[in-house]
Motif scaffolding. Structure first.
Motif, mmCIF file in Angstrom:
data_model
loop_
_atom_site.group_PDB
_atom_site.id
_atom_site.type_symbol
_atom_site.label_atom_id
_atom_site.label_comp_id
_atom_site.label_asym_id
_atom_site.label_seq_id
_atom_site.Cartn_x
_atom_site.Cartn_y
_atom_site.Cartn_z
ATOM 1 N N LEU A 178 0.826 -1.208 0.000
ATOM 2 C CA LEU A 178 0.000 0.000 0.000
ATOM 3 C C LEU A 178 0.861 1.259 0.000
ATOM 4 O O LEU A 178 0.601 2.211 -0.741
ATOM 5 C CB LEU A 178 -0.925 -0.006 1.211
ATOM 6 C CG LEU A 178 -2.051 -1.040 1.213
ATOM 7 C CD1 LEU A 178 -2.732 -1.077 2.577
ATOM 8 C CD2 LEU A 178 -3.068 -0.742 0.120
ATOM 9 N N GLN A 179 1.891 1.254 0.830
ATOM 10 C CA GLN A 179 2.759 2.431 0.896
ATOM 11 C C GLN A 179 3.492 2.652 -0.424
ATOM 12 O O GLN A 179 3.619 3.799 -0.887
ATOM 13 C CB GLN A 179 3.749 2.290 2.050
ATOM 14 C CG GLN A 179 3.121 2.418 3.424
ATOM 15 C CD GLN A 179 4.160 2.520 4.519
ATOM 16 O OE1 GLN A 179 5.256 3.051 4.308
ATOM 17 N NE2 GLN A 179 3.842 2.018 5.709
ATOM 18 N N ALA A 180 3.983 1.571 -1.015
ATOM 19 C CA ALA A 180 4.711 1.713 -2.275
ATOM 20 C C ALA A 180 3.793 2.258 -3.368
ATOM 21 O O ALA A 180 4.185 3.119 -4.162
ATOM 22 C CB ALA A 180 5.307 0.376 -2.696
ATOM 23 N N ALA A 181 2.552 1.753 -3.419
ATOM 24 C CA ALA A 181 1.604 2.246 -4.421
ATOM 25 C C ALA A 181 1.275 3.711 -4.170
ATOM 26 O O ALA A 181 1.190 4.512 -5.114
ATOM 27 C CB ALA A 181 0.338 1.402 -4.384
ATOM 28 N N GLU A 182 1.098 4.083 -2.916
ATOM 29 C CA GLU A 182 0.747 5.468 -2.599
ATOM 30 C C GLU A 182 1.896 6.421 -2.900
ATOM 31 O O GLU A 182 1.691 7.525 -3.416
ATOM 32 C CB GLU A 182 0.346 5.562 -1.124
ATOM 33 C CG GLU A 182 -0.173 6.931 -0.721
ATOM 34 C CD GLU A 182 -0.793 6.931 0.659
ATOM 35 O OE1 GLU A 182 -1.087 8.027 1.169
ATOM 36 O OE2 GLU A 182 -0.996 5.843 1.239
ATOM 37 N N ARG A 183 3.096 6.014 -2.604
ATOM 38 C CA ARG A 183 4.253 6.893 -2.799
ATOM 39 C C ARG A 183 4.606 7.072 -4.270
ATOM 40 O O ARG A 183 5.094 8.127 -4.678
ATOM 41 C CB ARG A 183 5.465 6.319 -2.061
ATOM 42 C CG ARG A 183 5.360 6.321 -0.545
ATOM 43 C CD ARG A 183 6.549 5.583 0.060
ATOM 44 N NE ARG A 183 6.489 5.471 1.507
ATOM 45 C CZ ARG A 183 7.390 4.803 2.241
ATOM 46 N NH1 ARG A 183 8.401 4.184 1.620
ATOM 47 N NH2 ARG A 183 7.267 4.748 3.548
ATOM 48 N N THR A 184 4.385 6.031 -5.070
ATOM 49 C CA THR A 184 4.866 6.051 -6.458
ATOM 50 C C THR A 184 3.780 6.321 -7.493
ATOM 51 O O THR A 184 4.096 6.662 -8.633
ATOM 52 C CB THR A 184 5.524 4.709 -6.822
ATOM 53 O OG1 THR A 184 4.528 3.673 -6.788
ATOM 54 C CG2 THR A 184 6.644 4.367 -5.835
ATOM 55 N N GLY A 185 2.527 6.133 -7.121
ATOM 56 C CA GLY A 185 1.451 6.289 -8.093
ATOM 57 C C GLY A 185 1.178 5.054 -8.920
ATOM 58 O O GLY A 185 0.289 5.065 -9.780
ATOM 59 N N ALA A 186 1.927 3.982 -8.689
ATOM 60 C CA ALA A 186 1.676 2.733 -9.407
ATOM 61 C C ALA A 186 0.351 2.134 -8.943
ATOM 62 O O ALA A 186 0.021 2.163 -7.756
ATOM 63 C CB ALA A 186 2.810 1.736 -9.161
ATOM 64 N N THR A 187 -0.410 1.595 -9.862
ATOM 65 C CA THR A 187 -1.679 0.956 -9.506
ATOM 66 C C THR A 187 -1.408 -0.380 -8.822
ATOM 67 O O THR A 187 -0.662 -1.209 -9.349
ATOM 68 C CB THR A 187 -2.535 0.723 -10.759
ATOM 69 O OG1 THR A 187 -2.765 1.975 -11.402
ATOM 70 C CG2 THR A 187 -3.869 0.075 -10.401
ATOM 71 N N LEU A 188 -2.003 -0.589 -7.645
ATOM 72 C CA LEU A 188 -1.844 -1.842 -6.929
ATOM 73 C C LEU A 188 -2.870 -2.848 -7.444
ATOM 74 O O LEU A 188 -4.078 -2.647 -7.298
ATOM 75 C CB LEU A 188 -2.023 -1.628 -5.428
ATOM 76 C CG LEU A 188 -1.936 -2.890 -4.557
ATOM 77 C CD1 LEU A 188 -0.581 -3.585 -4.719
ATOM 78 C CD2 LEU A 188 -2.201 -2.549 -3.090
ATOM 79 N N VAL A 189 -2.372 -3.922 -8.058
ATOM 80 C CA VAL A 189 -3.222 -4.958 -8.651
ATOM 81 C C VAL A 189 -2.980 -6.242 -7.860
ATOM 82 O O VAL A 189 -1.885 -6.800 -7.902
ATOM 83 C CB VAL A 189 -2.881 -5.171 -10.133
ATOM 84 C CG1 VAL A 189 -3.829 -6.189 -10.754
ATOM 85 C CG2 VAL A 189 -2.928 -3.851 -10.901
#
Length: 313
Positions: free
Chosen positions: A90-101
């Motif tokens: 969750l943190q990585a997706a939030e920080r980078t803007g990558a969609t978490l799938v």
């Protein structure tokens, strides 16, 4: 247009997803603790602890999507492994803007009457089901708050290429081909949905490309349900092998074994999956995403032979 995609996990789902993305020209990074993964052009394997949010953020920076294809093999460690890993994703997706799938299971629904459909509430009662339901609830809450983009795909028990011991039917195949009887959990005569691991991968790739479907749960396209006995018999027939005796291990026996075995105790909590009809409806996903399940005869061949028939894009 070439994009960078990060995949956490190199099990059957992660490998098939990496193959699909690499074949269409994406740059793929597969993250595992060991650094193992598919040896494919366009796929870079990285050894890292994905539960380290800073490390995962560094690997995900610049990526368009972050695929959670992790599947802790030891059921007895889920309560220790999943929470920090889920928070890191969750943190990585939030920080980078990558969609978490996220590739997930049906555990979150819990015991249900009737087919499971997209959008129905999560009502799991066992701790693993509540854990998976809680993971999606957190991701969806952050998605709805505009903090990140998240989408989840759920599938039933896996069959298909490369599943092996990870699947209830595939793990029975080597012994059955040697003529030994099969012992399976619960009842062997009730309807059960089986998901080809390649169809799960195709659905993950499809939802990653569709901003209009984010924030929701989708079901991997799956064939009509078959009982454990029927599924195993048809897989064996694909190899030209006749049926073998199939015995069910009743839930009380699992609970009794659980007094001495932590793994059996975990399986006993999920015994409802194999003691009553366990049917997943994927019609909505098939219609919206224009996907269809791999034909069952092909699924059987892939399950028994480890065929290299490509996953359909």
């Amino acid at each position: 247009m070439t994009a960078t995609m990060v995949i956490v996990g190199a099990g059957p789902v992660g490998r098939h997803t990496a193959q699909l993305l690499a074949e269409r020209g994406d740059e793929v990074v597969v993250v595992t603790r060991s650094g193992r993964g598919p040896e494919l052009d366009g796929v870079r394997r990285v050894a890292a602890d994905a539960s380290d949010a800073d490390a995962l953020t560094g690997l995900t920076t610049g990526a368009r999507a972050l695929f959670n294809c992790a599947n802790p093999a030891d059921y007895t460690t889920w309560d220790q492994v999943w929470p920090p890993l889920a928070e890191s994703l969750l943190q990585a997706a939030e920080r980078t803007g990558a969609t978490l799938v996220t590739a997930s299971s049906l555990y979150g629904y819990g015991p249900v009457d009737g087919p499971m459909v997209e959008g129905q509430p999560d009502r799991a009662t066992d701790h693993k089901g509540r854990l998976r339901a809680g993971m999606w609830a957190q991701a969806r809450a952050r998605h709805e708050a505009g903090r990140l983009h998240a989408v989840e795909v759920r599938g039933s028990d896996y069959v298909g290429e490369g599943v092996g011991a990870n699947g209830h039917v595939p793990r029975q195949v080597p012994g059955a081909l040697a003529g030994r009887a099969a012992w399976m959990i619960g009842r062997t005569d009730v309807p059960h949905t089986w998901t080809d691991v390649a169809d799960m991968a195709r659905t993950l790739v499809a939802v990653a490309d569709r901003p209009d479907v984010w924030g929701q749960v989708w079901h991997a396209p799956s064939n009509e349900p078959r009982s454990q006995r029927q599924a195993l018999t048809e897989v064996l027939a694909a190899a030209g092998h006749g049926p073998v005796p199939v015995h069910g291990v009743p839930a009380p026996a699992l609970r009794a074994a659980g007094l001495f075995s932590p793994l059996m105790r975990e399986l006993a909590q999920l015994s409802y999956i194999f003691t009553r009809p366990y049917v997943m409806d994927s019609a909505h996903t098939q219609q919206v995403l224009a996907l269809a399940p791999t034909p069952w005869a092909q699924v059987c061949r892939r399950t028994v032979t480890g065929s290299s028939e490509p996953a359909r894009a």
